[in-house]
Design a protein around this motif. Structure first.
Motif, PDB file in Angstrom:
ATOM      1  N   LEU A  53       0.797  -1.224   0.000  1.00 40.39           N
ATOM      2  CA  LEU A  53       0.000   0.000   0.000  1.00 40.39           C
ATOM      3  C   LEU A  53       0.839   1.288   0.000  1.00 40.39           C
ATOM      4  CD1 LEU A  53      -2.832   1.178  -0.061  1.00 40.39           C
ATOM      5  CD2 LEU A  53      -2.845   1.067   2.441  1.00 40.39           C
ATOM      6  N   PRO A  54       1.911   1.405   0.814  1.00 34.38           N
ATOM      7  CA  PRO A  54       2.705   2.648   0.753  1.00 34.38           C
ATOM      8  C   PRO A  54       3.276   2.914  -0.642  1.00 34.38           C
ATOM      9  CG  PRO A  54       3.287   1.384   2.710  1.00 34.38           C
ATOM     10  CD  PRO A  54       2.393   0.515   1.875  1.00 34.38           C
ATOM     11  N   GLY A  55       3.735   1.881  -1.316  1.00 37.03           N
ATOM     12  CA  GLY A  55       4.253   2.049  -2.667  1.00 37.03           C
ATOM     13  C   GLY A  55       3.160   2.417  -3.662  1.00 37.03           C
ATOM     14  N   ILE A  56       1.980   1.819  -3.489  1.00 36.86           N
ATOM     15  CA  ILE A  56       0.859   2.153  -4.372  1.00 36.86           C
ATOM     16  C   ILE A  56       0.460   3.612  -4.184  1.00 36.86           C
ATOM     17  CG2 ILE A  56      -1.602   1.719  -4.780  1.00 36.86           C
ATOM     18  CD1 ILE A  56      -0.975  -1.263  -4.289  1.00 36.86           C
ATOM     19  N   LEU A  57       0.466   4.069  -2.942  1.00 39.19           N
ATOM     20  CA  LEU A  57       0.181   5.493  -2.686  1.00 39.19           C
ATOM     21  C   LEU A  57       1.214   6.394  -3.352  1.00 39.19           C
ATOM     22  CD1 LEU A  57      -0.968   5.327   1.047  1.00 39.19           C
ATOM     23  CD2 LEU A  57      -2.395   5.664  -0.991  1.00 39.19           C
ATOM     24  N   MET A  58       2.475   5.972  -3.333  1.00 40.25           N
ATOM     25  CA  MET A  58       3.509   6.740  -4.032  1.00 40.25           C
ATOM     26  C   MET A  58       3.231   6.782  -5.527  1.00 40.25           C
ATOM     27  SD  MET A  58       7.083   5.653  -2.199  1.00 40.25           S
ATOM     28  CE  MET A  58       8.075   6.472  -3.431  1.00 40.25           C
ATOM     29  N   CYS A  59       2.804   5.661  -6.090  1.00 34.83           N
ATOM     30  CA  CYS A  59       2.469   5.629  -7.524  1.00 34.83           C
ATOM     31  C   CYS A  59       1.308   6.574  -7.821  1.00 34.83           C
ATOM     32  CB  CYS A  59       2.112   4.217  -7.966  1.00 34.83           C
ATOM     33  SG  CYS A  59       3.512   3.078  -7.986  1.00 34.83           S
ATOM     34  N   ILE A  61       0.590   9.306  -6.176  1.00 32.87           N
ATOM     35  CA  ILE A  61       1.140  10.663  -6.089  1.00 32.87           C
ATOM     36  C   ILE A  61       1.811  11.036  -7.401  1.00 32.87           C
ATOM     37  CG2 ILE A  61       2.926  12.080  -4.976  1.00 32.87           C
ATOM     38  CD1 ILE A  61       2.235  10.578  -2.365  1.00 32.87           C
ATOM     39  N   THR A  62       2.427  10.064  -8.047  1.00 35.03           N
ATOM     40  CA  THR A  62       3.080  10.297  -9.336  1.00 35.03           C
ATOM     41  C   THR A  62       2.092  10.856 -10.357  1.00 35.03           C
ATOM     42  OG1 THR A  62       4.630   8.511  -8.948  1.00 35.03           O
ATOM     43  CG2 THR A  62       4.335   9.175 -11.212  1.00 35.03           C
ATOM     44  N   PHE A  63       0.869  10.353 -10.339  1.00 35.59           N
ATOM     45  CA  PHE A  63      -0.127  10.831 -11.300  1.00 35.59           C
ATOM     46  C   PHE A  63      -0.711  12.178 -10.886  1.00 35.59           C
ATOM     47  CE2 PHE A  63      -0.132   6.207 -12.002  1.00 35.59           C
ATOM     48  CZ  PHE A  63       0.266   6.222 -13.320  1.00 35.59           C
ATOM     49  N   LEU A  64      -0.742  12.456  -9.583  1.00 35.80           N
ATOM     50  CA  LEU A  64      -1.261  13.735  -9.110  1.00 35.80           C
ATOM     51  C   LEU A  64      -0.228  14.856  -9.246  1.00 35.80           C
ATOM     52  CD1 LEU A  64      -3.083  12.478  -5.893  1.00 35.80           C
ATOM     53  CD2 LEU A  64      -4.117  13.118  -8.086  1.00 35.80           C
ATOM     54  N   ALA A  65       1.033  14.530  -9.046  1.00 32.15           N
ATOM     55  CA  ALA A  65       2.121  15.513  -9.126  1.00 32.15           C
ATOM     56  C   ALA A  65       3.279  14.892  -9.901  1.00 32.15           C
ATOM     57  CB  ALA A  65       2.556  15.926  -7.723  1.00 32.15           C
ATOM     58  N   PRO A  66       3.167  14.806 -11.228  1.00 27.59           N
ATOM     59  CA  PRO A  66       4.151  14.061 -12.024  1.00 27.59           C
ATOM     60  C   PRO A  66       5.574  14.607 -11.966  1.00 27.59           C
ATOM     61  CG  PRO A  66       2.555  15.184 -13.440  1.00 27.59           C
ATOM     62  CD  PRO A  66       2.102  15.367 -12.039  1.00 27.59           C
ATOM     63  N   LYS A  67       5.750  15.871 -11.674  1.00 26.96           N
ATOM     64  CA  LYS A  67       7.107  16.413 -11.620  1.00 26.96           C
ATOM     65  C   LYS A  67       7.736  16.254 -10.238  1.00 26.96           C
ATOM     66  CE  LYS A  67       6.603  19.553 -15.404  1.00 26.96           C
ATOM     67  NZ  LYS A  67       7.008  20.797 -15.984  1.00 26.96           N
ATOM     68  N   ALA A  68       6.942  15.852  -9.266  1.00 25.04           N
ATOM     69  CA  ALA A  68       7.452  15.713  -7.906  1.00 25.04           C
ATOM     70  C   ALA A  68       8.054  14.338  -7.639  1.00 25.04           C
ATOM     71  CB  ALA A  68       6.341  15.985  -6.899  1.00 25.04           C
ATOM     72  N   LEU A  69       7.525  13.322  -8.306  1.00 19.25           N
ATOM     73  CA  LEU A  69       7.930  11.951  -8.016  1.00 19.25           C
ATOM     74  C   LEU A  69       7.757  11.127  -9.291  1.00 19.25           C
ATOM     75  CD1 LEU A  69       8.727  10.373  -5.404  1.00 19.25           C
ATOM     76  CD2 LEU A  69       6.347   9.761  -5.186  1.00 19.25           C
ATOM     77  N   GLY A  70       8.698  10.218  -9.534  1.00 21.58           N
ATOM     78  CA  GLY A  70       8.608   9.368 -10.713  1.00 21.58           C
ATOM     79  C   GLY A  70       7.918   8.054 -10.401  1.00 21.58           C
ATOM     80  N   ILE A  71       7.349   7.441 -11.416  1.00 16.02           N
ATOM     81  CA  ILE A  71       6.653   6.164 -11.237  1.00 16.02           C
ATOM     82  C   ILE A  71       7.613   5.077 -10.759  1.00 16.02           C
ATOM     83  CG2 ILE A  71       6.872   5.410 -13.643  1.00 16.02           C
ATOM     84  CD1 ILE A  71       3.776   4.872 -11.456  1.00 16.02           C
ATOM     85  N   GLY A  72       8.865   5.156 -11.180  1.00 19.94           N
ATOM     86  CA  GLY A  72       9.863   4.189 -10.724  1.00 19.94           C
ATOM     87  C   GLY A  72      10.056   4.247  -9.217  1.00 19.94           C
TER      88      GLY A  72
END
Length: 136
Positions: A53-59, A61-72
């Motif tokens: 779940l923590p990793g899925i939440l990070m993913c 966030i990637t779609f909500l703020a694409p320049k803040a965090l990468g999908i990788g």
């Protein structure tokens, strides 16, 4: 053994993240397959969903703020959860985000507030080393 393997894996991804600003899809897929196999051997059952779940939440966030965090970065969070569970993953991710913020603010101050891109995986690796190799 698991700690050393993940440390080596994170080191390879860190090098890629620093040099190329992206990580290999094949390395991510191999680790996901390995993590799922590990979870099956450990008989985690449906607990695996909470662990990732923590990793899925990070993913997400990637779609909500694409320049803040990468999908990788999010996928690496999922992989970390497969091997260490949700508690250790949350702690590790929070500490890694904290280190990233400290370094990012320091770099922005030194560069007159200009935007700075900082790879996340090297900070995750540093926290992993601290959590599992230096705790004694």
């Amino acid at each position: 053994m698991k700690n050393a393997l993940l440390c080596g894996y994170l080191a390879v991804l860190s090098f890629q993240d620093i040099k190329q600003k992206k990580v290999s899809l094949w390395l991510l897929l191999a680790a996901i397959i390995g993590g799922v196999c590990y979870a099956i051997v450990q008989q985690k059952g449906f607990h695996i969903l909470g662990d990732i779940l923590p990793g899925i939440l990070m993913c997400m966030i990637t779609f909500l703020a694409p320049k803040a965090l990468g999908i990788g970065d999010g996928i690496v969070g999922v992989i970390y959860g497969l091997f260490y569970g949700w508690r250790s993953t949350c702690i590790c991710l929070m500490l890694a985000f904290g280190l990233t913020v400290i370094v990012g603010v320091t770099l922005c101050i030194g560069r007159s507030g200009r935007r700075v891109q900082i790879p996340f995986i090297p900070f995750l690796m540093a926290v992993h080393v601290g959590m599992f190799f230096l705790k004694g």
